[in-house]
Enzyme design. Structure first.
Site, mmCIF file in Angstrom:
data_model
loop_
_atom_site.group_PDB
_atom_site.id
_atom_site.type_symbol
_atom_site.label_atom_id
_atom_site.label_comp_id
_atom_site.label_asym_id
_atom_site.label_seq_id
_atom_site.Cartn_x
_atom_site.Cartn_y
_atom_site.Cartn_z
ATOM 1 N N ILE A 99 0.819 -1.219 0.000
ATOM 2 C CA ILE A 99 0.000 0.000 0.000
ATOM 3 C C ILE A 99 0.856 1.275 0.000
ATOM 4 C CG2 ILE A 99 -0.314 0.298 2.502
ATOM 5 C CD1 ILE A 99 -3.340 0.740 1.852
ATOM 6 N N VAL A 113 1.410 -3.410 8.301
ATOM 7 C CA VAL A 113 1.222 -2.286 7.383
ATOM 8 C C VAL A 113 1.583 -0.966 8.077
ATOM 9 C CG1 VAL A 113 -1.267 -1.948 7.794
ATOM 10 C CG2 VAL A 113 -0.309 -1.447 5.568
ATOM 11 N N ASP A 114 1.346 -0.884 9.371
ATOM 12 C CA ASP A 114 1.688 0.307 10.164
ATOM 13 C C ASP A 114 3.196 0.581 10.082
ATOM 14 O OD1 ASP A 114 1.396 2.354 12.005
ATOM 15 O OD2 ASP A 114 1.112 1.045 13.742
ATOM 16 N N SER A 141 -7.235 -5.223 10.348
ATOM 17 C CA SER A 141 -7.433 -6.232 11.415
ATOM 18 C C SER A 141 -7.107 -7.673 11.042
ATOM 19 C CB SER A 141 -8.873 -6.200 11.989
ATOM 20 O OG SER A 141 -9.027 -5.113 12.863
ATOM 21 N N THR A 142 -6.724 -7.925 9.772
ATOM 22 C CA THR A 142 -6.540 -9.334 9.380
ATOM 23 C C THR A 142 -5.129 -9.864 9.636
ATOM 24 O OG1 THR A 142 -5.943 -8.810 7.088
ATOM 25 C CG2 THR A 142 -8.290 -9.143 7.564
ATOM 26 N N GLY A 143 -4.251 -9.024 10.203
ATOM 27 C CA GLY A 143 -2.891 -9.467 10.504
ATOM 28 C C GLY A 143 -2.759 -9.746 11.997
ATOM 29 N N TYR A 145 -4.125 -8.441 14.462
ATOM 30 C CA TYR A 145 -5.393 -8.419 15.201
ATOM 31 C C TYR A 145 -6.280 -9.641 14.953
ATOM 32 C CZ TYR A 145 -4.637 -3.687 17.103
ATOM 33 O OH TYR A 145 -4.167 -2.582 17.788
HETATM 34 N N1 APR Z 1 0.674 -3.177 2.220
HETATM 35 C C1 APR Z 1 -0.557 -3.734 2.270
HETATM 36 N N2 APR Z 1 -0.931 -4.623 3.203
HETATM 37 C C2 APR Z 1 -0.003 -4.995 4.129
HETATM 38 C C3 APR Z 1 1.318 -4.459 4.161
HETATM 39 C C4 APR Z 1 1.637 -3.511 3.141
HETATM 40 N N3 APR Z 1 2.839 -2.955 3.078
HETATM 41 N N4 APR Z 1 1.978 -5.012 5.207
HETATM 42 C C5 APR Z 1 1.117 -5.874 5.805
HETATM 43 N N5 APR Z 1 -0.060 -5.878 5.159
HETATM 44 C C6 APR Z 1 -1.298 -6.629 5.423
HETATM 45 C C7 APR Z 1 -1.211 -7.861 6.297
HETATM 46 O O1 APR Z 1 -0.803 -8.971 5.532
HETATM 47 C C8 APR Z 1 -2.664 -7.998 6.750
HETATM 48 O O2 APR Z 1 -3.444 -8.665 5.769
HETATM 49 O O3 APR Z 1 -2.162 -5.762 6.152
HETATM 50 C C9 APR Z 1 -3.160 -6.549 6.814
HETATM 51 C C10 APR Z 1 -3.347 -6.013 8.220
HETATM 52 O O4 APR Z 1 -2.338 -6.556 9.072
HETATM 53 P P1 APR Z 1 -1.606 -5.731 10.222
HETATM 54 O O5 APR Z 1 -0.701 -4.731 9.612
HETATM 55 O O6 APR Z 1 -1.032 -6.703 11.162
HETATM 56 O O7 APR Z 1 -2.819 -4.873 10.905
HETATM 57 P P2 APR Z 1 -3.935 -5.335 12.000
HETATM 58 O O8 APR Z 1 -4.270 -6.764 11.914
HETATM 59 O O9 APR Z 1 -5.034 -4.318 11.847
HETATM 60 O O10 APR Z 1 -3.190 -5.121 13.375
HETATM 61 C C11 APR Z 1 -2.901 -3.822 13.830
HETATM 62 O O11 APR Z 1 -0.598 -4.285 14.198
HETATM 63 O O12 APR Z 1 1.264 -3.233 13.374
HETATM 64 C C12 APR Z 1 0.401 -3.305 14.416
HETATM 65 O O13 APR Z 1 0.404 -1.050 15.241
HETATM 66 C C13 APR Z 1 -0.379 -2.032 14.612
HETATM 67 O O14 APR Z 1 -0.997 -2.755 16.764
HETATM 68 C C14 APR Z 1 -1.465 -2.547 15.464
HETATM 69 C C15 APR Z 1 -1.789 -3.890 14.848
#
Ligand code: APR
Length: 200
Positions: free
Chosen positions: A21, A43-44, A131-133, A135
């Site tokens: 992204i 992604v954060d 939320s699919t990572g 979380y």
């Molecule tokens: N571009 C697009 N999607 C991505 C990228 C990227 N560069 N990196 C990871 N992802 C995908 C993951 O594979 C997943 O499908 O983004 C989705 C969301 O995953 P997470 O980033 O783990 O977010 P989430 O599940 O909402 O958890 C949020 O994770 O990083 C911490 O600070 C954040 O505590 C918060 C938690």
């Protein structure tokens, strides 16, 4: 790589693609953040790494001024060194068992991000699969909520015309495309059109 584009009623479009992204050239990209807006992983982490320290500095100021960002809410910072002018930070639900309001919070995260982008007069926005990572939200259920909420909001939006779902894995991409097809059937929206576009 292929990208699937869905054209809805009033020319509003949703696209589905596999990718990172941080490379998007939409007006805003959405960050799946945590409530304290500290750079995490996933992604954060990728957004803060690519966007540079200015984004985190703005996040610190927001939390100092307004406190933690509750799940389902959204705020914006600049895009720092990203192509996107804005990063919209939202917090998805932590998945427990689906009985703790997770779907409502996830829908709010998409809805409030889109409404904020619309208030900022933006035309295009890119979402990850919130939320699919870390979380732990099951991808098929998350895709249904994401696609349904975005379609509902697009029909109300004033300036947003283009929503990109940028999914990291081919499996997640497939689930989101399937959710869009299910939604078309559910609404009997025979006028929606899907197109597959080959990108390099
Ligand atoms: N571009 C697009 N999607 C991505 C990228 C990227 N560069 N990196 C990871 N992802 C995908 C993951 O594979 C997943 O499908 O983004 C989705 C969301 O995953 P997470 O980033 O783990 O977010 P989430 O599940 O909402 O958890 C949020 O994770 O990083 C911490 O600070 C954040 O505590 C918060 C938690």
């Amino acid at each position: 790589m292929k990208k699937v584009r869905l054209t809805l009623d009033e020319g509003a479009q949703i696209s589905f693609e596999q990718g990172d992204i941080t490379m998007q050239t939409t007006d805003a990209i959405v960050n799946a953040a945590n409530s304290s807006l500290t750079a995490g992983g996933g992604v954060d982490g990728a957004i803060h790494l690519a966007g540079g320290p200015a984004i985190l500095e703005e996040c610190r100021k927001i939390v100092a001024r307004s406190g933690h960002l509750p799940p389902g809410e959204a705020i914006q910072t600049s895009g720092g060194e990203l192509h996107a002018a804005f990063v919209i930070h939202t917090v998805g639900p932590v998945w427990e068992d689906g009985l703790h309001g997770e779907s409502g919070i996830l829908a709010n995260a998409y809805r409030n991000s889109l409404r904020l982008a619309d208030r900022l007069n933006l035309r295009s926005i890119a979402f990850p699969a919130i939320s699919t990572g870390v979380y732990g939200y099951p991808v098929d259920a998350a895709a249904t909520v994401a696609v349904r909420t975005v379609i509902d909001e697009l029909s109300q939006a004033r300036s947003i015309r283009e929503v990109h779902f940028v999914l990291f894995s081919p499996e997640t991409l497939a689930e989101f495309i399937q959710a869009a097809k299910n939604e078309q059937r559910r609404r009997n929206a025979t006028h929606w059109s899907f197109a597959t576009i080959e990108t390099n």
